[in-house]
Every structure is written in C-alpha cells, then in structure tokens.
Scaffold this motif. Sequence first.
Motif, mmCIF file in Angstrom:
data_model
loop_
_atom_site.group_PDB
_atom_site.id
_atom_site.type_symbol
_atom_site.label_atom_id
_atom_site.label_comp_id
_atom_site.label_asym_id
_atom_site.label_seq_id
_atom_site.Cartn_x
_atom_site.Cartn_y
_atom_site.Cartn_z
ATOM 1 N N GLY A 222 0.803 -1.214 0.000
ATOM 2 C CA GLY A 222 0.000 0.000 0.000
ATOM 3 C C GLY A 222 0.833 1.260 0.000
ATOM 4 N N SER A 223 0.206 2.346 -0.376
ATOM 5 C CA SER A 223 0.838 3.659 -0.319
ATOM 6 C C SER A 223 1.019 4.085 1.133
ATOM 7 N N ALA A 224 2.100 4.856 1.376
ATOM 8 C CA ALA A 224 2.302 5.395 2.725
ATOM 9 C C ALA A 224 1.211 6.386 3.099
ATOM 10 N N ALA A 225 0.493 6.921 2.094
ATOM 11 C CA ALA A 225 -0.624 7.825 2.378
ATOM 12 C C ALA A 225 -1.858 7.069 2.848
ATOM 13 N N LEU A 226 -1.822 5.741 2.721
ATOM 14 C CA LEU A 226 -2.963 4.923 3.151
ATOM 15 C C LEU A 226 -2.508 3.944 4.233
ATOM 16 N N LEU A 227 -2.219 2.668 3.871
ATOM 17 C CA LEU A 227 -1.878 1.676 4.891
ATOM 18 C C LEU A 227 -0.538 1.006 4.591
ATOM 19 N N GLY A 228 0.364 1.725 3.891
ATOM 20 C CA GLY A 228 1.623 1.102 3.470
ATOM 21 C C GLY A 228 2.735 1.145 4.493
ATOM 22 N N ASN A 229 2.650 2.023 5.490
ATOM 23 C CA ASN A 229 3.707 2.095 6.493
ATOM 24 C C ASN A 229 3.652 0.894 7.430
ATOM 25 N N THR A 230 4.792 0.601 8.045
ATOM 26 C CA THR A 230 4.887 -0.434 9.075
ATOM 27 C C THR A 230 5.615 0.168 10.276
ATOM 28 N N SER A 231 5.684 -0.581 11.336
ATOM 29 C CA SER A 231 6.432 -0.090 12.499
ATOM 30 C C SER A 231 7.896 0.129 12.161
ATOM 31 N N ASN A 232 8.424 -0.646 11.207
ATOM 32 C CA ASN A 232 9.818 -0.449 10.801
ATOM 33 C C ASN A 232 10.025 0.878 10.078
ATOM 34 N N SER A 233 9.095 1.231 9.190
ATOM 35 C CA SER A 233 9.262 2.494 8.473
ATOM 36 C C SER A 233 9.069 3.687 9.399
ATOM 37 N N LEU A 234 8.143 3.567 10.360
ATOM 38 C CA LEU A 234 7.962 4.650 11.327
ATOM 39 C C LEU A 234 9.197 4.833 12.202
ATOM 40 N N ARG A 235 9.800 3.722 12.579
ATOM 41 C CA ARG A 235 11.031 3.813 13.369
ATOM 42 C C ARG A 235 12.162 4.392 12.534
ATOM 43 N N LEU A 236 12.205 4.040 11.239
ATOM 44 C CA LEU A 236 13.225 4.592 10.357
ATOM 45 C C LEU A 236 13.104 6.110 10.274
ATOM 46 N N SER B 16 2.712 5.889 -4.908
ATOM 47 C CA SER B 16 3.606 4.728 -4.981
ATOM 48 C C SER B 16 3.424 3.884 -3.728
ATOM 49 N N ASN B 17 3.644 2.593 -3.859
ATOM 50 C CA ASN B 17 3.663 1.770 -2.667
ATOM 51 C C ASN B 17 4.851 2.155 -1.786
ATOM 52 N N ALA B 18 4.660 2.082 -0.495
ATOM 53 C CA ALA B 18 5.695 2.473 0.458
ATOM 54 C C ALA B 18 6.851 1.475 0.451
ATOM 55 N N LEU B 19 7.983 1.901 1.030
ATOM 56 C CA LEU B 19 9.068 0.961 1.293
ATOM 57 C C LEU B 19 8.513 -0.271 1.993
ATOM 58 N N SER B 20 9.005 -1.434 1.611
ATOM 59 C CA SER B 20 8.591 -2.634 2.325
ATOM 60 C C SER B 20 9.229 -2.644 3.712
ATOM 61 N N SER B 21 8.665 -3.440 4.596
ATOM 62 C CA SER B 21 9.247 -3.562 5.924
ATOM 63 C C SER B 21 10.649 -4.147 5.854
ATOM 64 N N VAL B 22 10.894 -5.003 4.857
ATOM 65 C CA VAL B 22 12.231 -5.582 4.680
ATOM 66 C C VAL B 22 13.229 -4.476 4.349
ATOM 67 N N GLN B 23 12.856 -3.587 3.425
ATOM 68 C CA GLN B 23 13.747 -2.480 3.079
ATOM 69 C C GLN B 23 13.964 -1.563 4.281
ATOM 70 N N ALA B 24 12.901 -1.222 4.970
ATOM 71 C CA ALA B 24 13.030 -0.342 6.130
ATOM 72 C C ALA B 24 13.917 -0.967 7.201
ATOM 73 N N ALA B 25 13.764 -2.264 7.444
ATOM 74 C CA ALA B 25 14.589 -2.944 8.438
ATOM 75 C C ALA B 25 16.051 -2.969 8.016
ATOM 76 N N THR B 26 16.290 -3.179 6.731
ATOM 77 C CA THR B 26 17.657 -3.172 6.207
ATOM 78 C C THR B 26 18.302 -1.810 6.414
ATOM 79 N N ILE B 27 17.573 -0.756 6.065
ATOM 80 C CA ILE B 27 18.107 0.602 6.205
ATOM 81 C C ILE B 27 18.339 0.944 7.671
ATOM 82 N N LEU B 28 17.418 0.539 8.531
ATOM 83 C CA LEU B 28 17.586 0.770 9.967
ATOM 84 C C LEU B 28 18.872 0.143 10.488
ATOM 85 N N ALA B 29 19.119 -1.098 10.086
ATOM 86 C CA ALA B 29 20.336 -1.783 10.535
ATOM 87 C C ALA B 29 21.578 -1.096 9.978
#
Length: 453
Positions: free
Chosen positions: A108-122, A305-318
């Motif tokens: 999903g788009s980050a403007a709708l339901l595309g964010n995850t806890s990983n992207s918010l933490r990022l 656009s669809n938001a970053l996946s949680s996998v991408q966000a977790a990778t970037i966080l690390a």
Amino acid sequence: MNKHVATVPEAALAGSLRDFRAPEGSDLIGRVAGFYQWQSLRREHGLWPYARSTATAPKARCDARSDAGENFSGINFASQDYLSLASHPAIKQAAINAIQEFGVHSAGSAALLGNTSNSLRLEQDLSAFMGGREIVLYPTGWAAGYGSVQGFVRPNDHVVMDVLAHSCLQEGAKAATQNIHYHGHLNLEALTRKLQRIRANDTQNGIMVVTESLFSMHSDTPDLGAMRSICDEFGASLLVDCAHDLGSIGEDGLGHLGLQGMMDAADIIIGSFSKTFASNGGFIAVKDRATAEYLKYYSATHTFSNALSSVQAATILAALEIVRSDEGKALRRKLMDNILYLRAQMAKAGLETLGDPSPIVPVRIGTEAMGRFASRHLAALGGIANLVEYPAVPQGGARFRFQVMAAHNRADIDQVVKILAKAMHDADLEYRLGHEGENADAARSRTVATRAA
C-alpha cells in the motif's frame, strides 16, 4: 585473444543515446527501432557495457554477466555499496527477521496503509541522525528527487539548478514548471545572475535553487555556505541532494553538509539509501512537520507509490545503526584510505582522476570510441567499472566511474590499476590500428582512381 577483435564499423563507435531521444515519424512504436539497431551493432562487437548483472553478491570481487549473455568475473568497482554493508551479517539478519514478521511487501501507499512499524522507526532514527529534521520516505531515491521538486514547485514558480543536477531533479522540475533556469556547473556568479534576472521581473513567486552535495559524474561539491547566502539575498529556497556522500563521508557520516557545517543551511535535503544504506529507497528531510505533511499528500511519487517494504526499512535501519556507530567510523576511514590510495596509484600509472576524494573516482578516457574499446578490454582483463559517456558527461569526456568500497584492499587496487593501464593501452592501439587501416584503404582507393583517370 579477444573474440571481438576485428574491424569495427564506424557506426558502432559513433553516436550516443541522445541521437535517439526524440525519434520522428507517425509510427510511435516503430520509430524506436533505430536505437535497437545501433545498440545491437555495439553489442555485436562487445562495445555495449550496460545492463550487466551480477551472478554473485556485489562484493569487492564478483562474477557477472553481460546483457549479451557472456560471463565474466573480476575486481568490482562498479557497484554502489560504499561501506560494504549489503552483505553485512547483521543487515542480512535484519532483513530475514523482517520477512518472518511482515512478509515481503508493504502492500500500500504510505498515504494509506503502506507504512509499518519499521518504516515509522526509520523516520525517527533518520531524523535523529539528521539533527531533528522531519523525514518523508520514498520507494526509491529517484522518486524522492523527483517528488522534492514536483511536490513544492508550482507553474508560476522558478527552479534554478546546476546544469549537472541529477535526472530526477531535472524531470521533477519539468513536471512542475516551464520556468527552469540552468547555470554553469558550480558557477556561483552565474547562479547570482540568474536570480537577479528572475527577481527583476518576478517578486511574487517562489524560487527553488537545486544542487548536489557531491556530483556523481565529477566527484566535486559546491560551496554550500555561499549558496545559502545567495539564496537569502534573493528570497530563494535551497535544495541539496546528498545521495552519494551521506553516511559515507565525514567522521560523523553527514557528508559534505556536515563537513561544511551546513546541515541547517538547506531548506530541503534529499537522499538515497542505495549507495551506503544497503537498500533501495530515498527520503526528503525538511525542517518542520507542516512541510513534511504537505509533501505526503502533494508529492506524487510518495502518494501514488507503494511504500518501502518492511524488509527495506529494516535493512536501512540496521545500516543506519552501523553508520552511526564506531564500526561505521572505522568503515568510513577504511573507505577514504582506499579512495586516496586508488587515486594515488592511478596518478603513478599516468591515469588522470577527476574531482575531489570521494567514493566516486572518475578516470578520464577521452573520446566515446576510446571509451568503448577500453571498457571491452577492461572486462576481458578482469576489471569491472562503469563506462560513462555522452550525454551523461560532456562530448569527448568519456570516463570510467570507479566506485570504491570499504571492503576493497590494496591488492585489489594495485591489480585493477594495472588492468586499467593495460586496457587503455590496448584500446589506444586498437583504435589507432583501425583508423590507420581506414586511412590506408582510402589511400589505395585514391591511387586506383588516379590510375584509372
């Protein structure tokens, strides 16, 4: 012996991508065939060094494959993994953990339901790294660059940008306004003149001044403090693209914005995660929440656009955690040591490097024809680097863009410099022999014609 060594037709050595940018004719689809014919001719003679793929992880040495299906391997200076984090065990484990918890897609788009806890933490961690700025995430760095201009600029506004600004910035400007003004590369006097002319005729509308903290084809950087002063004089906003140096340069990893003490100077900072942070994705960093919230709903590449996946966000966080750690400092020091050593060895070998020390080391070749020969020889000898030719750089200014990693060692550098020197020598010889052969054929033809007369 290189299997491609043979008489190379001039058409494979001439021309550029720009020649096919605006094909003419009523057949919208059929008129693009000329590009494929030119590309195929270059490919046939081993002179098409693009769209290659890795068959192993993009480490300091890797196996690869050309888009014609030929396998090769060598010392890899073509991948963008400056701190060598893409294969770091902690980052791979973070990605695996994210897959187990969230799956592989944001859905999903980050403007709708595309964010995850990983992207918010990022967003929170990246904000802390960048001095408390508000962060808006994007699925790619290109989308962030495009959206940063398109999201703010409206038809009556003006964009003033360095002539070498990245494609995403130029395309974002074209989508937003017809009032686009280019100034010479790093030329602050030309920037000032452009702003004077705009304000002499328009005091009502906005002006966005666009630059990069590290230009990727030339490895040079602007005087950001001087640009801030100029913007203040004419009521302009300053956008800085830090895609290539954020995380990889400076004791604290803040790139040239940090080195110049200019983190607060930019109104808008954009960046990409694909150079240092081991993932696709990008961001825009602004100074207040009101600005960030506006971007989220008026910047098309974020909203649609669809938001970053949680996998991408977790990778970037690390990766960000490492960038901010003592390990990150050590990796940056190792990277800079490799950069300085590569540039020094290139100079000893009589090869000309351009710009200032950065993870990008451009090496001058010259003509596009020489570049195509040299690229073919480089790969055959076990060196992997990206050829850059017109129109990405000035005509006759072809170069290799060596992209340095922290994981390279001095043996890698010594070997690749020797390989490049030989590739350049062999390319020069092949180029000269080809032209001497053409000249000889022409001379024989003139002799025959004279005798016949």
